[in-house]
Design a protein around this motif. Sequence first.
Motif, PDB file in Angstrom:
ATOM      1  N   ASP A  57       7.511 -16.393   2.597  1.00 57.16           N
ATOM      2  CA  ASP A  57       6.358 -16.079   1.747  1.00 57.16           C
ATOM      3  C   ASP A  57       6.628 -16.474   0.299  1.00 57.16           C
ATOM      4  O   ASP A  57       7.775 -16.592  -0.132  1.00 57.16           O
ATOM      5  CB  ASP A  57       6.048 -14.572   1.784  1.00 57.16           C
ATOM      6  N   ALA A  58       5.563 -16.620  -0.445  1.00 56.45           N
ATOM      7  CA  ALA A  58       5.664 -16.948  -1.869  1.00 56.45           C
ATOM      8  C   ALA A  58       6.321 -15.790  -2.623  1.00 56.45           C
ATOM      9  O   ALA A  58       6.297 -14.636  -2.183  1.00 56.45           O
ATOM     10  CB  ALA A  58       4.279 -17.224  -2.440  1.00 56.45           C
ATOM     11  N   PHE A  59       6.895 -16.091  -3.760  1.00 61.18           N
ATOM     12  CA  PHE A  59       7.578 -15.093  -4.582  1.00 61.18           C
ATOM     13  C   PHE A  59       6.660 -13.931  -4.929  1.00 61.18           C
ATOM     14  O   PHE A  59       7.038 -12.764  -4.799  1.00 61.18           O
ATOM     15  CB  PHE A  59       8.119 -15.760  -5.861  1.00 61.18           C
ATOM     16  N   GLY A  60       5.447 -14.218  -5.380  1.00 64.09           N
ATOM     17  CA  GLY A  60       4.506 -13.163  -5.757  1.00 64.09           C
ATOM     18  C   GLY A  60       4.144 -12.256  -4.588  1.00 64.09           C
ATOM     19  O   GLY A  60       3.961 -11.048  -4.761  1.00 64.09           O
ATOM     20  N   THR A  61       4.058 -12.832  -3.410  1.00 65.38           N
ATOM     21  CA  THR A  61       3.753 -12.033  -2.216  1.00 65.38           C
ATOM     22  C   THR A  61       4.889 -11.080  -1.916  1.00 65.38           C
ATOM     23  O   THR A  61       4.676  -9.874  -1.720  1.00 65.38           O
ATOM     24  CB  THR A  61       3.500 -12.955  -1.008  1.00 65.38           C
TER      25      THR A  61
ATOM     26  N   SER B 249       8.188  -9.821  10.186  1.00 60.05           N
ATOM     27  CA  SER B 249       9.151 -10.416   9.270  1.00 60.05           C
ATOM     28  C   SER B 249      10.063  -9.329   8.705  1.00 60.05           C
ATOM     29  O   SER B 249       9.587  -8.362   8.104  1.00 60.05           O
ATOM     30  CB  SER B 249       8.411 -11.124   8.139  1.00 60.05           C
ATOM     31  N   LEU B 250      11.365  -9.517   8.878  1.00 54.12           N
ATOM     32  CA  LEU B 250      12.325  -8.530   8.399  1.00 54.12           C
ATOM     33  C   LEU B 250      12.310  -8.435   6.879  1.00 54.12           C
ATOM     34  O   LEU B 250      12.342  -7.335   6.322  1.00 54.12           O
ATOM     35  CB  LEU B 250      13.734  -8.864   8.902  1.00 54.12           C
ATOM     36  N   ASN B 251      12.239  -9.587   6.192  1.00 54.37           N
ATOM     37  CA  ASN B 251      12.227  -9.516   4.731  1.00 54.37           C
ATOM     38  C   ASN B 251      10.942  -8.884   4.201  1.00 54.37           C
ATOM     39  O   ASN B 251      10.965  -8.172   3.203  1.00 54.37           O
ATOM     40  CB  ASN B 251      12.486 -10.884   4.089  1.00 54.37           C
ATOM     41  N   ASP B 252       9.825  -9.065   4.889  1.00 52.71           N
ATOM     42  CA  ASP B 252       8.591  -8.378   4.488  1.00 52.71           C
ATOM     43  C   ASP B 252       8.732  -6.874   4.673  1.00 52.71           C
ATOM     44  O   ASP B 252       8.304  -6.090   3.819  1.00 52.71           O
ATOM     45  CB  ASP B 252       7.396  -8.871   5.305  1.00 52.71           C
ATOM     46  N   TRP B 253       9.319  -6.452   5.800  1.00 55.93           N
ATOM     47  CA  TRP B 253       9.504  -5.030   6.061  1.00 55.93           C
ATOM     48  C   TRP B 253      10.397  -4.404   4.995  1.00 55.93           C
ATOM     49  O   TRP B 253      10.094  -3.327   4.483  1.00 55.93           O
ATOM     50  CB  TRP B 253      10.102  -4.802   7.457  1.00 55.93           C
ATOM     51  N   VAL B 254      11.484  -5.091   4.633  1.00 58.78           N
ATOM     52  CA  VAL B 254      12.401  -4.564   3.616  1.00 58.78           C
ATOM     53  C   VAL B 254      11.706  -4.474   2.268  1.00 58.78           C
ATOM     54  O   VAL B 254      11.768  -3.437   1.588  1.00 58.78           O
ATOM     55  CB  VAL B 254      13.681  -5.432   3.528  1.00 58.78           C
ATOM     56  N   MET B 255      11.021  -5.532   1.850  1.00 56.46           N
ATOM     57  CA  MET B 255      10.369  -5.530   0.536  1.00 56.46           C
ATOM     58  C   MET B 255       9.221  -4.527   0.485  1.00 56.46           C
ATOM     59  O   MET B 255       9.038  -3.851  -0.528  1.00 56.46           O
ATOM     60  CB  MET B 255       9.852  -6.929   0.182  1.00 56.46           C
ATOM     61  N   THR B 256       8.454  -4.414   1.570  1.00 62.69           N
ATOM     62  CA  THR B 256       7.353  -3.466   1.584  1.00 62.69           C
ATOM     63  C   THR B 256       7.872  -2.036   1.553  1.00 62.69           C
ATOM     64  O   THR B 256       7.360  -1.197   0.803  1.00 62.69           O
ATOM     65  CB  THR B 256       6.462  -3.691   2.825  1.00 62.69           C
ATOM     66  N   SER B 257       8.890  -1.760   2.346  1.00 63.72           N
ATOM     67  CA  SER B 257       9.418  -0.395   2.431  1.00 63.72           C
ATOM     68  C   SER B 257      10.140   0.012   1.155  1.00 63.72           C
ATOM     69  O   SER B 257       9.743   0.970   0.482  1.00 63.72           O
ATOM     70  CB  SER B 257      10.374  -0.274   3.620  1.00 63.72           C
TER      71      SER B 257
ATOM     72  N   HIS C  47       3.815  -7.111  -1.427  1.00 59.31           N
ATOM     73  CA  HIS C  47       4.427  -6.241  -0.418  1.00 59.31           C
ATOM     74  C   HIS C  47       4.855  -4.890  -1.003  1.00 59.31           C
ATOM     75  O   HIS C  47       4.546  -3.839  -0.413  1.00 59.31           O
ATOM     76  CB  HIS C  47       5.590  -6.942   0.266  1.00 59.31           C
ATOM     77  N   PRO C  48       5.542  -4.853  -2.138  1.00 60.62           N
ATOM     78  CA  PRO C  48       5.857  -3.527  -2.713  1.00 60.62           C
ATOM     79  C   PRO C  48       4.607  -2.719  -3.075  1.00 60.62           C
ATOM     80  O   PRO C  48       4.595  -1.497  -2.904  1.00 60.62           O
ATOM     81  CB  PRO C  48       6.685  -3.862  -3.953  1.00 60.62           C
ATOM     82  N   TYR C  49       3.572  -3.365  -3.565  1.00 57.92           N
ATOM     83  CA  TYR C  49       2.345  -2.642  -3.892  1.00 57.92           C
ATOM     84  C   TYR C  49       1.763  -1.987  -2.636  1.00 57.92           C
ATOM     85  O   TYR C  49       1.388  -0.810  -2.652  1.00 57.92           O
ATOM     86  CB  TYR C  49       1.317  -3.578  -4.532  1.00 57.92           C
ATOM     87  N   HIS C  50       1.698  -2.755  -1.559  1.00 55.56           N
ATOM     88  CA  HIS C  50       1.192  -2.229  -0.291  1.00 55.56           C
ATOM     89  C   HIS C  50       2.085  -1.085   0.198  1.00 55.56           C
ATOM     90  O   HIS C  50       1.595  -0.060   0.678  1.00 55.56           O
ATOM     91  CB  HIS C  50       1.150  -3.357   0.740  1.00 55.56           C
ATOM     92  N   GLY C  51       3.401  -1.238   0.072  1.00 57.35           N
ATOM     93  CA  GLY C  51       4.316  -0.163   0.444  1.00 57.35           C
ATOM     94  C   GLY C  51       4.137   1.073  -0.417  1.00 57.35           C
ATOM     95  O   GLY C  51       4.307   2.203   0.049  1.00 57.35           O
TER      96      GLY C  51
END
Length: 160
Positions: free
Chosen positions: A69-73, A120-128, A78-82
């Motif tokens: 994913d892009a840097f901003g995403t 996506s593992l990196n999405d899960w980590v960044m979101t959480s 992802h953190p905002y959604h988390g």
Amino acid sequence: MTAPLLAVLAVLQFDSVPRPRPVMALAQTVLINVFVNRVDAWAFNQDWAHVEPHDWGKNLRLGWEWDEDAFGTNMFAHPYHGGLYFNAGRANGLNYFESVPIAFFGSWTWENFGETYRPSLNDWVMTSFGGIALGEMFHRVAATIRDNREKVLAGLKKRN
């Protein structure tokens, strides 16, 4: 479908919660995911949001991958959604540590049930983890704004 979801979220949310409501926090987390998915599918016609039960089974069976994913995403969206997940817990009377699993749950359910892509593992980590940090910051700022006990003004009056 999205209007009833917004109505349910508005009705179920209160400013002051007398006791912790973890089931309500989990329900709001699921409603957040359904709402975001349906907006992406119906309003923005995103292919990845047109999820069906066979996608859920595929995602659970194939497991995690690493996406690009892009840097901003990854670093903001992802953190905002988390943070929304985390604050579903905080708004329902859960403390910091009780709200952490809500963020993990929200991110895990989105990754497995909210997209046609593999989770996506990196999405899960960044979101959480990003959501926990950003969510607690938003929670404390909002609590400070809502605090009407006039601590600062009372302190100034005593000095005069």
